[in-house]
Design a protein around this motif. Structure first.
Motif, PDB file in Angstrom:
ATOM      1  N   VAL A 114       4.439  -6.972   9.604  1.00 24.28           N
ATOM      2  CA  VAL A 114       4.277  -5.611   9.580  1.00 24.28           C
ATOM      3  C   VAL A 114       4.382  -5.132  10.963  1.00 24.28           C
ATOM      4  CG1 VAL A 114       3.314  -3.304   8.880  1.00 24.28           C
ATOM      5  CG2 VAL A 114       3.381  -5.437   7.222  1.00 24.28           C
ATOM      6  N   LYS A 115       5.264  -4.026  11.299  1.00 21.94           N
ATOM      7  CA  LYS A 115       5.382  -3.549  12.681  1.00 21.94           C
ATOM      8  C   LYS A 115       3.983  -2.716  12.768  1.00 21.94           C
ATOM      9  CE  LYS A 115       8.693  -0.891  12.919  1.00 21.94           C
ATOM     10  NZ  LYS A 115       9.796  -0.010  13.151  1.00 21.94           N
ATOM     11  N   ARG A 116       3.697  -2.793  14.137  1.00 21.47           N
ATOM     12  CA  ARG A 116       2.511  -1.878  14.696  1.00 21.47           C
ATOM     13  C   ARG A 116       2.525  -0.503  14.161  1.00 21.47           C
ATOM     14  NH1 ARG A 116       0.218  -1.445  20.547  1.00 21.47           N
ATOM     15  NH2 ARG A 116      -0.715  -3.389  19.899  1.00 21.47           N
ATOM     16  N   GLY A 117       1.480  -0.240  13.351  1.00 24.44           N
ATOM     17  CA  GLY A 117       1.507   1.089  12.713  1.00 24.44           C
ATOM     18  C   GLY A 117       2.025   1.325  11.484  1.00 24.44           C
ATOM     19  N   GLY A 118       2.685  -0.115  10.951  1.00 27.29           N
ATOM     20  CA  GLY A 118       3.079   0.068   9.472  1.00 27.29           C
ATOM     21  C   GLY A 118       2.002  -0.420   8.772  1.00 27.29           C
ATOM     22  N   LYS A 119       2.367  -0.144   7.544  1.00 28.93           N
ATOM     23  CA  LYS A 119       1.010  -0.239   6.359  1.00 28.93           C
ATOM     24  C   LYS A 119       1.293  -1.762   5.744  1.00 28.93           C
ATOM     25  CE  LYS A 119      -1.174   1.810   2.829  1.00 28.93           C
ATOM     26  NZ  LYS A 119      -1.461   2.880   1.797  1.00 28.93           N
ATOM     27  N   LYS A 120       0.319  -2.583   5.615  1.00 24.33           N
ATOM     28  CA  LYS A 120       0.323  -3.641   4.829  1.00 24.33           C
ATOM     29  C   LYS A 120       0.198  -3.316   3.319  1.00 24.33           C
ATOM     30  CE  LYS A 120      -0.708  -7.547   7.359  1.00 24.33           C
ATOM     31  NZ  LYS A 120      -1.474  -8.755   7.475  1.00 24.33           N
ATOM     32  N   ILE A 121       0.945  -3.982   2.564  1.00 27.15           N
ATOM     33  CA  ILE A 121       0.643  -3.558   1.087  1.00 27.15           C
ATOM     34  C   ILE A 121       0.748  -5.026   0.255  1.00 27.15           C
ATOM     35  CG2 ILE A 121       3.122  -3.393   0.769  1.00 27.15           C
ATOM     36  CD1 ILE A 121       2.974  -1.456  -1.222  1.00 27.15           C
ATOM     37  N   SER A 122      -0.090  -4.880  -0.902  1.00 30.03           N
ATOM     38  CA  SER A 122      -0.256  -6.076  -1.518  1.00 30.03           C
ATOM     39  C   SER A 122       0.887  -6.286  -2.570  1.00 30.03           C
ATOM     40  CB  SER A 122      -1.758  -6.181  -2.088  1.00 30.03           C
ATOM     41  OG  SER A 122      -1.547  -5.256  -3.347  1.00 30.03           O
ATOM     42  N   LEU A 123       1.175  -7.219  -3.135  1.00 33.25           N
ATOM     43  CA  LEU A 123       1.966  -7.422  -4.415  1.00 33.25           C
ATOM     44  C   LEU A 123       1.573  -6.487  -5.254  1.00 33.25           C
ATOM     45  CD1 LEU A 123       4.568  -8.587  -5.350  1.00 33.25           C
ATOM     46  CD2 LEU A 123       3.373 -10.764  -6.254  1.00 33.25           C
ATOM     47  N   THR A 124       0.445  -6.264  -5.916  1.00 34.23           N
ATOM     48  CA  THR A 124      -0.169  -5.495  -6.878  1.00 34.23           C
ATOM     49  C   THR A 124       0.195  -4.284  -6.483  1.00 34.23           C
ATOM     50  OG1 THR A 124      -1.932  -7.107  -7.210  1.00 34.23           O
ATOM     51  CG2 THR A 124      -2.340  -5.050  -8.092  1.00 34.23           C
ATOM     52  N   GLN A 125      -0.275  -3.657  -5.363  1.00 31.07           N
ATOM     53  CA  GLN A 125       0.254  -2.259  -4.941  1.00 31.07           C
ATOM     54  C   GLN A 125       1.584  -2.020  -5.131  1.00 31.07           C
ATOM     55  OE1 GLN A 125      -1.730  -2.894  -1.028  1.00 31.07           O
ATOM     56  NE2 GLN A 125      -3.404  -1.240  -1.606  1.00 31.07           N
ATOM     57  N   PHE A 126       2.297  -2.947  -4.610  1.00 33.43           N
ATOM     58  CA  PHE A 126       3.833  -2.886  -4.663  1.00 33.43           C
ATOM     59  C   PHE A 126       4.158  -2.609  -6.296  1.00 33.43           C
ATOM     60  CE2 PHE A 126       8.267  -3.918  -4.597  1.00 33.43           C
ATOM     61  CZ  PHE A 126       8.862  -3.565  -3.327  1.00 33.43           C
ATOM     62  N   ALA A 127       3.762  -3.393  -7.045  1.00 34.86           N
ATOM     63  CA  ALA A 127       4.063  -3.457  -8.507  1.00 34.86           C
ATOM     64  C   ALA A 127       3.827  -2.040  -9.150  1.00 34.86           C
ATOM     65  CB  ALA A 127       3.292  -4.691  -9.184  1.00 34.86           C
ATOM     66  N   LYS A 128       2.411  -1.559  -8.683  1.00 38.98           N
ATOM     67  CA  LYS A 128       2.099  -0.190  -9.100  1.00 38.98           C
ATOM     68  C   LYS A 128       2.992   0.896  -8.796  1.00 38.98           C
ATOM     69  CE  LYS A 128      -2.820  -1.445  -9.742  1.00 38.98           C
ATOM     70  NZ  LYS A 128      -4.212  -1.161  -9.130  1.00 38.98           N
ATOM     71  N   LEU A 129       3.281   0.838  -7.526  1.00 39.22           N
ATOM     72  CA  LEU A 129       4.562   1.803  -6.868  1.00 39.22           C
ATOM     73  C   LEU A 129       5.693   1.833  -7.742  1.00 39.22           C
ATOM     74  CD1 LEU A 129       3.803   1.473  -2.949  1.00 39.22           C
ATOM     75  CD2 LEU A 129       3.424   3.600  -4.659  1.00 39.22           C
ATOM     76  N   ALA A 130       6.211   0.554  -7.844  1.00 36.32           N
ATOM     77  CA  ALA A 130       7.350   0.503  -8.593  1.00 36.32           C
ATOM     78  C   ALA A 130       7.617   1.197  -9.919  1.00 36.32           C
ATOM     79  CB  ALA A 130       7.841  -0.888  -8.619  1.00 36.32           C
ATOM     80  N   CYS A 131       6.235   0.552 -10.842  1.00 34.55           N
ATOM     81  CA  CYS A 131       5.863   1.066 -12.026  1.00 34.55           C
ATOM     82  C   CYS A 131       6.031   2.669 -12.097  1.00 34.55           C
ATOM     83  CB  CYS A 131       4.570   0.520 -12.742  1.00 34.55           C
ATOM     84  SG  CYS A 131       4.921  -1.335 -13.044  1.00 34.55           S
TER      85      CYS A 131
END
Length: 89
Positions: free
Chosen positions: A56-73
């Motif tokens: 992740v670039k500086r200032g970008g936000k890391k996201i977990s696979l679980t968080q990603f899946a929740k956003l997608a759902c």
């Protein structure tokens, strides 16, 4: 919870990892594939883990696979609700 704008969060994830060209190169896939994720507003689940492993670039936000899946759902649920409202109208 606020409505999830699919293309916005997908673009944010891609941009935080260097943008379309950088993501495509790092994942060894065509740039058109990454571009289509942004325009479609979805990413095939098979690409999720590799995408999320990219730095992740500086200032970008890391996201977990679980968080990603929740956003997608949540985004899919939002899209289905919009589609139902259009059909009912």
């Amino acid at each position: 919870m606020r409505s999830v704008r699919r293309m916005d969060w997908i673009a944010e994830i891609i941009d935080s990892r260097g943008g379309t060209v950088a993501v495509a190169a790092a994942m060894e896939i065509p740039e058109s594939t990454v571009s289509s994720w942004k325009s479609r507003g979805s990413i095939s689940p098979g690409y999720w883990p590799l995408l999320l492993l990219l730095p992740v670039k500086r200032g970008g936000k890391k996201i977990s696979l679980t968080q990603f899946a929740k956003l997608a759902c949540a985004a899919d649920a939002d899209r289905l609700a919009r589609d139902r409202r259009k059909t009912a109208a």
